[in-house]
Design a protein around this motif. Structure first.
Motif, short mmCIF file in Angstrom:
data_model
loop_
_atom_site.label_atom_id
_atom_site.label_comp_id
_atom_site.label_asym_id
_atom_site.label_seq_id
_atom_site.Cartn_x
_atom_site.Cartn_y
_atom_site.Cartn_z
N SER A 34 -4.17 14.23 4.02
CA SER A 34 -4.57 14.09 2.61
C SER A 34 -3.37 13.75 1.73
N ARG A 35 -2.25 14.38 2.00
CA ARG A 35 -1.04 14.06 1.22
C ARG A 35 -0.67 12.58 1.42
N GLU A 36 -0.77 12.11 2.65
CA GLU A 36 -0.48 10.69 2.94
C GLU A 36 -1.48 9.77 2.24
N ARG A 37 -2.74 10.16 2.22
CA ARG A 37 -3.75 9.32 1.57
C ARG A 37 -3.54 9.26 0.07
N ILE A 38 -3.14 10.35 -0.53
CA ILE A 38 -2.85 10.34 -1.96
C ILE A 38 -1.69 9.39 -2.25
N GLU A 39 -0.65 9.44 -1.42
CA GLU A 39 0.48 8.52 -1.60
C GLU A 39 0.03 7.07 -1.39
N SER A 40 -0.84 6.84 -0.43
CA SER A 40 -1.37 5.48 -0.19
C SER A 40 -2.19 4.99 -1.38
N LEU A 41 -2.97 5.90 -1.98
CA LEU A 41 -3.74 5.52 -3.17
C LEU A 41 -2.80 5.15 -4.32
N LYS A 42 -1.75 5.94 -4.50
CA LYS A 42 -0.78 5.63 -5.56
C LYS A 42 -0.16 4.25 -5.33
N ALA A 43 0.23 3.98 -4.08
CA ALA A 43 0.85 2.69 -3.76
C ALA A 43 -0.13 1.54 -3.98
N ALA A 44 -1.37 1.71 -3.55
CA ALA A 44 -2.37 0.66 -3.71
C ALA A 44 -2.65 0.40 -5.19
N LEU A 45 -2.70 1.46 -5.99
CA LEU A 45 -2.90 1.28 -7.43
C LEU A 45 -1.69 0.60 -8.05
N ASN A 46 -0.51 0.99 -7.64
CA ASN A 46 0.71 0.37 -8.15
C ASN A 46 0.75 -1.12 -7.80
N ASP A 47 0.28 -1.45 -6.60
CA ASP A 47 0.25 -2.84 -6.15
C ASP A 47 -0.97 -3.61 -6.68
N GLU A 48 -1.83 -2.91 -7.41
CA GLU A 48 -3.07 -3.49 -7.94
C GLU A 48 -3.92 -4.10 -6.82
N ASP A 49 -4.00 -3.39 -5.69
CA ASP A 49 -4.74 -3.82 -4.52
C ASP A 49 -6.08 -3.08 -4.48
N ALA A 50 -7.09 -3.66 -5.12
CA ALA A 50 -8.39 -3.01 -5.25
C ALA A 50 -9.03 -2.73 -3.89
N ASP A 51 -8.86 -3.64 -2.93
CA ASP A 51 -9.44 -3.45 -1.61
C ASP A 51 -8.81 -2.24 -0.91
N ALA A 52 -7.49 -2.13 -0.99
CA ALA A 52 -6.80 -0.99 -0.37
C ALA A 52 -7.18 0.31 -1.07
N VAL A 53 -7.36 0.27 -2.37
CA VAL A 53 -7.79 1.46 -3.12
C VAL A 53 -9.16 1.90 -2.61
N GLU A 80 -13.12 5.15 -5.14
CA GLU A 80 -13.64 4.12 -4.23
C GLU A 80 -14.48 3.10 -4.99
N LYS A 81 -15.39 3.60 -5.82
CA LYS A 81 -16.26 2.72 -6.60
C LYS A 81 -15.44 1.85 -7.56
N ALA A 82 -14.43 2.43 -8.19
CA ALA A 82 -13.57 1.65 -9.09
C ALA A 82 -12.85 0.55 -8.31
N GLY A 83 -12.41 0.84 -7.09
CA GLY A 83 -11.77 -0.17 -6.26
C GLY A 83 -12.73 -1.28 -5.88
N ILE A 84 -13.93 -0.90 -5.47
CA ILE A 84 -14.94 -1.88 -5.09
C ILE A 84 -15.26 -2.81 -6.25
N GLU A 85 -15.34 -2.23 -7.44
CA GLU A 85 -15.70 -2.99 -8.64
C GLU A 85 -14.48 -3.58 -9.34
N ASP A 86 -13.30 -3.45 -8.74
CA ASP A 86 -12.05 -3.98 -9.28
C ASP A 86 -11.81 -3.48 -10.70
N ARG A 87 -12.00 -2.17 -10.88
CA ARG A 87 -11.74 -1.50 -12.16
C ARG A 87 -10.61 -0.50 -11.96
#
Length: 122
Positions: A34-53, A80-87
């Protein structure tokens, strides 16, 4: 706020009965992942990678539901929904809620593990 408990004690008790001696390992693995997934979410948001989010949040949601952390699962579903909808702008504040909720869940799981000598939920 999400109308779900931090931990589903019934689900945890059932999981503990199924996992028996491996239950504690499962909890530690969940917390680490879970800690790793939270860091991955932060990175994906920082990279503006909606699919990865979306994909990371989807995976995290599943593990939260499986371990008995329904409120955290609902928050992951929002991201997840925000990522799918690119929001992605909508996902950022929810990520803060995910981090806060994960801290509550982790604390409760640690207390559970340190609790009764047989470490039973019930």
């Amino acid at each position: 706020m999400v109308d779900k408990p931090h931990l589903d004690e019934e689900a945890l008790a059932e999981l503990q009965n199924v996992m028996e001696d491996e239950f504690e390992t499962l909890i530690h693995t969940y917390l680490s992942d879970s800690r790793e997934r939270i860091e991955s979410l932060k990175a994906a948001l920082n990279d503006e990678d909606a699919d990865a989010v979306a994909k990371t949040a989807h995976s995290f949601k599943g593990s939260c539901i499986n371990i008995g952390a329904p409120r955290l699962g609902v928050l992951c579903r929002e991201v997840e929904k925000a990522g799918i909808e690119d929001r992605l702008g909508d996902a950022q504040p929810v990520l803060g809620s995910i981090e806060e909720e994960f801290q509550r869940v982790a604390k409760a799981l640690h207390a559970l593990m340190a609790g009764a000598p047989d470490k039973r939920v019930r």
